[in-house]
Design a protein around this motif. Structure first.
Motif, PDB file in Angstrom:
ATOM      1  N   THR A 137     -23.380 -12.100   6.617  1.00 20.21           N
ATOM      2  CA  THR A 137     -24.629 -11.666   7.245  1.00 20.21           C
ATOM      3  C   THR A 137     -24.456 -11.656   8.753  1.00 20.21           C
ATOM      4  O   THR A 137     -24.088 -12.671   9.356  1.00 20.21           O
ATOM      5  N   ALA A 138     -24.733 -10.524   9.361  1.00 23.51           N
ATOM      6  CA  ALA A 138     -24.559 -10.398  10.809  1.00 23.51           C
ATOM      7  C   ALA A 138     -25.475 -11.367  11.551  1.00 23.51           C
ATOM      8  O   ALA A 138     -26.607 -11.634  11.130  1.00 23.51           O
ATOM      9  N   TRP A 139     -24.977 -11.877  12.671  1.00 23.73           N
ATOM     10  CA  TRP A 139     -25.750 -12.783  13.518  1.00 23.73           C
ATOM     11  C   TRP A 139     -26.639 -11.960  14.432  1.00 23.73           C
ATOM     12  O   TRP A 139     -26.159 -11.123  15.191  1.00 23.73           O
ATOM     13  N   GLU A 140     -27.918 -12.192  14.379  1.00 26.31           N
ATOM     14  CA  GLU A 140     -28.871 -11.367  15.118  1.00 26.31           C
ATOM     15  C   GLU A 140     -28.766 -11.537  16.628  1.00 26.31           C
ATOM     16  O   GLU A 140     -29.192 -10.654  17.381  1.00 26.31           O
ATOM     17  N   GLN A 141     -28.200 -12.644  17.106  1.00 26.64           N
ATOM     18  CA  GLN A 141     -28.068 -12.861  18.544  1.00 26.64           C
ATOM     19  C   GLN A 141     -26.733 -12.368  19.100  1.00 26.64           C
ATOM     20  O   GLN A 141     -26.429 -12.587  20.279  1.00 26.64           O
ATOM     21  N   SER A 142     -25.952 -11.699  18.295  1.00 27.39           N
ATOM     22  CA  SER A 142     -24.682 -11.152  18.749  1.00 27.39           C
ATOM     23  C   SER A 142     -24.911 -10.078  19.806  1.00 27.39           C
ATOM     24  O   SER A 142     -25.916  -9.360  19.771  1.00 27.39           O
ATOM     25  N   PRO A 143     -23.980  -9.918  20.757  1.00 22.92           N
ATOM     26  CA  PRO A 143     -24.084  -8.813  21.716  1.00 22.92           C
ATOM     27  C   PRO A 143     -23.817  -7.450  21.078  1.00 22.92           C
ATOM     28  O   PRO A 143     -24.039  -6.416  21.714  1.00 22.92           O
ATOM     29  N   ASN A 161      -8.692 -35.732  26.121  1.00 17.37           N
ATOM     30  CA  ASN A 161      -7.458 -34.966  25.999  1.00 17.37           C
ATOM     31  C   ASN A 161      -7.685 -33.463  25.831  1.00 17.37           C
ATOM     32  O   ASN A 161      -6.726 -32.708  25.689  1.00 17.37           O
ATOM     33  N   LEU A 162      -8.950 -33.042  25.850  1.00 16.38           N
ATOM     34  CA  LEU A 162      -9.265 -31.627  25.677  1.00 16.38           C
ATOM     35  C   LEU A 162      -9.671 -30.998  27.004  1.00 16.38           C
ATOM     36  O   LEU A 162     -10.417 -31.602  27.781  1.00 16.38           O
ATOM     37  N   LYS A 163      -9.212 -29.790  27.237  1.00 20.47           N
ATOM     38  CA  LYS A 163      -9.654 -29.041  28.401  1.00 20.47           C
ATOM     39  C   LYS A 163     -11.109 -28.637  28.183  1.00 20.47           C
ATOM     40  O   LYS A 163     -11.458 -28.126  27.118  1.00 20.47           O
ATOM     41  N   PRO A 164     -11.989 -28.843  29.146  1.00 19.35           N
ATOM     42  CA  PRO A 164     -13.405 -28.483  28.953  1.00 19.35           C
ATOM     43  C   PRO A 164     -13.568 -27.013  28.581  1.00 19.35           C
ATOM     44  O   PRO A 164     -12.889 -26.134  29.129  1.00 19.35           O
ATOM     45  N   LEU A 165     -14.428 -26.755  27.623  1.00 20.75           N
ATOM     46  CA  LEU A 165     -14.736 -25.392  27.189  1.00 20.75           C
ATOM     47  C   LEU A 165     -16.239 -25.293  26.972  1.00 20.75           C
ATOM     48  O   LEU A 165     -16.781 -25.885  26.034  1.00 20.75           O
ATOM     49  N   ASP A 166     -16.913 -24.552  27.826  1.00 19.08           N
ATOM     50  CA  ASP A 166     -18.362 -24.414  27.754  1.00 19.08           C
ATOM     51  C   ASP A 166     -18.714 -23.334  26.722  1.00 19.08           C
ATOM     52  O   ASP A 166     -18.432 -22.168  26.908  1.00 19.08           O
ATOM     53  N   THR A 167     -19.314 -23.763  25.616  1.00 15.86           N
ATOM     54  CA  THR A 167     -19.732 -22.826  24.573  1.00 15.86           C
ATOM     55  C   THR A 167     -21.236 -22.840  24.383  1.00 15.86           C
ATOM     56  O   THR A 167     -21.744 -22.338  23.376  1.00 15.86           O
ATOM     57  N   SER A 168     -21.951 -23.408  25.336  1.00 18.20           N
ATOM     58  CA  SER A 168     -23.416 -23.400  25.256  1.00 18.20           C
ATOM     59  C   SER A 168     -23.916 -21.973  25.469  1.00 18.20           C
ATOM     60  O   SER A 168     -23.313 -21.193  26.211  1.00 18.20           O
ATOM     61  N   ARG A 169     -25.002 -21.626  24.796  1.00 18.37           N
ATOM     62  CA  ARG A 169     -25.547 -20.262  24.895  1.00 18.37           C
ATOM     63  C   ARG A 169     -26.723 -20.271  25.843  1.00 18.37           C
ATOM     64  O   ARG A 169     -27.686 -21.006  25.650  1.00 18.37           O
ATOM     65  N   LYS A 170     -26.610 -19.461  26.853  1.00 11.98           N
ATOM     66  CA  LYS A 170     -27.639 -19.427  27.895  1.00 11.98           C
ATOM     67  C   LYS A 170     -28.886 -18.720  27.392  1.00 11.98           C
ATOM     68  O   LYS A 170     -28.809 -17.759  26.651  1.00 11.98           O
ATOM     69  N   VAL A 221      -9.990 -17.486  27.163  1.00  9.78           N
ATOM     70  CA  VAL A 221      -9.845 -16.048  26.937  1.00  9.78           C
ATOM     71  C   VAL A 221     -10.150 -15.716  25.480  1.00  9.78           C
ATOM     72  O   VAL A 221     -10.820 -14.725  25.167  1.00  9.78           O
ATOM     73  N   ASN A 222      -9.668 -16.557  24.579  1.00  5.91           N
ATOM     74  CA  ASN A 222      -9.907 -16.361  23.155  1.00  5.91           C
ATOM     75  C   ASN A 222     -11.395 -16.385  22.844  1.00  5.91           C
ATOM     76  O   ASN A 222     -11.929 -15.499  22.158  1.00  5.91           O
ATOM     77  N   TYR A 223     -12.082 -17.397  23.359  1.00  2.00           N
ATOM     78  CA  TYR A 223     -13.524 -17.538  23.118  1.00  2.00           C
ATOM     79  C   TYR A 223     -14.293 -16.335  23.648  1.00  2.00           C
ATOM     80  O   TYR A 223     -15.172 -15.785  22.966  1.00  2.00           O
ATOM     81  N   GLU A 224     -13.952 -15.898  24.844  1.00  2.49           N
ATOM     82  CA  GLU A 224     -14.653 -14.759  25.428  1.00  2.49           C
ATOM     83  C   GLU A 224     -14.431 -13.482  24.624  1.00  2.49           C
ATOM     84  O   GLU A 224     -15.367 -12.706  24.404  1.00  2.49           O
ATOM     85  N   PHE A 225     -13.196 -13.267  24.172  1.00  3.14           N
ATOM     86  CA  PHE A 225     -12.905 -12.037  23.439  1.00  3.14           C
ATOM     87  C   PHE A 225     -13.632 -12.006  22.095  1.00  3.14           C
ATOM     88  O   PHE A 225     -14.269 -11.003  21.740  1.00  3.14           O
ATOM     89  N   TYR A 226     -13.551 -13.091  21.342  1.00  2.22           N
ATOM     90  CA  TYR A 226     -14.105 -13.052  19.984  1.00  2.22           C
ATOM     91  C   TYR A 226     -15.622 -13.141  19.961  1.00  2.22           C
ATOM     92  O   TYR A 226     -16.256 -12.616  19.035  1.00  2.22           O
ATOM     93  N   THR A 227     -16.230 -13.767  20.969  1.00  2.81           N
ATOM     94  CA  THR A 227     -17.696 -13.843  20.977  1.00  2.81           C
ATOM     95  C   THR A 227     -18.332 -12.718  21.776  1.00  2.81           C
ATOM     96  O   THR A 227     -19.365 -12.170  21.374  1.00  2.81           O
ATOM     97  N   GLU A 228     -17.739 -12.331  22.907  1.00  3.96           N
ATOM     98  CA  GLU A 228     -18.356 -11.318  23.767  1.00  3.96           C
ATOM     99  C   GLU A 228     -17.893  -9.912  23.409  1.00  3.96           C
ATOM    100  O   GLU A 228     -18.711  -9.007  23.242  1.00  3.96           O
ATOM    101  N   THR A 229     -16.586  -9.714  23.259  1.00  6.89           N
ATOM    102  CA  THR A 229     -16.083  -8.376  22.934  1.00  6.89           C
ATOM    103  C   THR A 229     -16.339  -8.035  21.478  1.00  6.89           C
ATOM    104  O   THR A 229     -16.869  -6.970  21.158  1.00  6.89           O
ATOM    105  N   LEU A 230     -15.964  -8.946  20.562  1.00  4.86           N
ATOM    106  CA  LEU A 230     -16.132  -8.669  19.130  1.00  4.86           C
ATOM    107  C   LEU A 230     -17.490  -9.102  18.598  1.00  4.86           C
ATOM    108  O   LEU A 230     -17.887  -8.685  17.507  1.00  4.86           O
ATOM    109  N   GLY A 231     -18.198  -9.933  19.324  1.00  2.00           N
ATOM    110  CA  GLY A 231     -19.550 -10.306  18.922  1.00  2.00           C
ATOM    111  C   GLY A 231     -19.642 -11.243  17.741  1.00  2.00           C
ATOM    112  O   GLY A 231     -20.702 -11.377  17.126  1.00  2.00           O
ATOM    113  N   MET A 232     -18.542 -11.941  17.425  1.00  2.00           N
ATOM    114  CA  MET A 232     -18.595 -12.912  16.336  1.00  2.00           C
ATOM    115  C   MET A 232     -19.275 -14.185  16.831  1.00  2.00           C
ATOM    116  O   MET A 232     -19.309 -14.467  18.032  1.00  2.00           O
TER     117      MET A 232
END
Length: 323
Positions: A141-147, A314-323, A18-29
């Motif tokens: 500097t803003a990331w050009e691939q941000s949503p 020991n880590l829960k899988p978290l897919d952070t690859s960019r499609k 949930v954290n990853y989705e919010f900060y990358t998709e909603t906030l675009g970081m």
């Protein structure tokens, strides 16, 4: 020997997906580094920032599944702000938050800047602050691939609010680091003392700490939605070691020199119990990953690489690859 500004803030989440989705998709970081908490390698440590996680742009999270919610109070980092370029950007974000159902307040003025106060899904207290009339420490500097369109993107960390019972003690330690009082603003809560605004180095949003005195609430409890520590920028290892000498001279208990690989660190608690860190500007997050694929795979510093198989198990899988 003054510090240069804010380096990063580290907070806590109980749900890394949930954290990853919010900060990358909603906030675009941009997720610039997916690694582990070096003191507890069963927990992820995620770094969000501008296009390459420049110092002063990084909001980081330790992932502790099942952790209870933070409880507000004194001895805490009670407010985190994120910089955007303009008042127009705030208007964009107000509409975006309404569309996406993000809990937020209307655009308002606080401490001389236009802001939007809002919360993340776990209740962390955040604000977007406009750089419309800001001077001082440069933004990232803003990331050009941000949503989020580049003109409206989050481009750095803004003022940090500390809530304390004895403000003079925290102000004294910040003064040791080179912070100076620049103004005072009325309290957010009736009957409390004014909030003290301090800046360091070149000043501006990226170098500001706001001290909120409170005598009407208990000591905060850490948990998800809370902030673990704030880090301030120093140039290099030579300065870290000089600061270590100064902290020891003033008998401030500290961690000693800590090698974090992506930067070098020194931790200590100020008298109200808030954890401070001094962190170097380099080497940076592109040390072990190409710029183009930062954050897409689990990165481990060399001193943990031999334990990769056990750490990953020991880590829960978290897919952070960019499609």
């Amino acid at each position: 020997m003054n510090v240069k500004g804010i380096h990063h803030l580290s907070a806590m989440t109980g749900d890394v997906k949930v954290n990853y989705e919010f900060y990358t998709e909603t906030l675009g970081m941009r997720l610039v580094k997916k690694t582990v908490n070096q003191d507890d390698t069963t927990a992820y440590h995620l770094f969000y920032g501008d296009e390459r996680g420049n110092p002063g742009t990084e909001l980081t999270f330790f992932d502790f599944p099942g952790i209870g919610p933070a409880k507000a109070g004194v001895s805490s980092i009670s407010g985190t702000s994120l910089r955007v370029a303009s008042d127009e950007a705030l208007r964009f974000w107000e509409k975006r938050f309404e569309k996406l159902g993000v809990k937020h307040e209307a655009i308002s003025e606080f401490a001389g800047r236009n802001v939007i106060f809002f919360e993340d899904p776990e209740g962390q207290q955040l604000a977007l602050v406009s750089d419309e009339n800001n001077t001082g420490v440069a933004a990232g500097t803003a990331w050009e691939q941000s949503p989020v369109p580049v003109a409206f993107a989050i481009i750095g960390l803004g003022p940090v609010r500390l809530t304390v019972r004895k403000p003079e003690s925290t102000i004294a330690v910040l003064g040791l680091l080179g912070f100076r009082e620049t103004s005072r603003v009325p309290a957010l809560v009736e009957g409390q003392e004014d909030i003290v605004i301090l800046q360091v180095g070149e000043g501006g949003s990226g170098a500001e700490v706001q001290i909120e005195p409170r005598n009407d609430i208990p000591v905060a409890q850490q948990g998800k939605g809370g902030v673990h520590h704030v880090a301030f920028r120093v140039e290099d290892e030579e300065e870290i070691m000089a600061w270590l000498d100064i902290l020891n001279q003033f008998r401030l208990p500290n961690s000693g020199f800590v090698e974090r690989y992506y930067f070098l660190s020194l931790y200590f608690r100020e008298p109200n119990g808030i954890l401070f860190e001094l962190a170097t500007d380099g080497p940076g997050f592109a040390t072990d990953e190409p710029f183009e694929t930062l954050g897409e795979s689990l990165a481990l510093p060399p001193f943990l690489e031999s334990r990769r198989q056990a750490i990953e198990a020991n880590l829960k899988p978290l897919d952070t690859s960019r499609k």
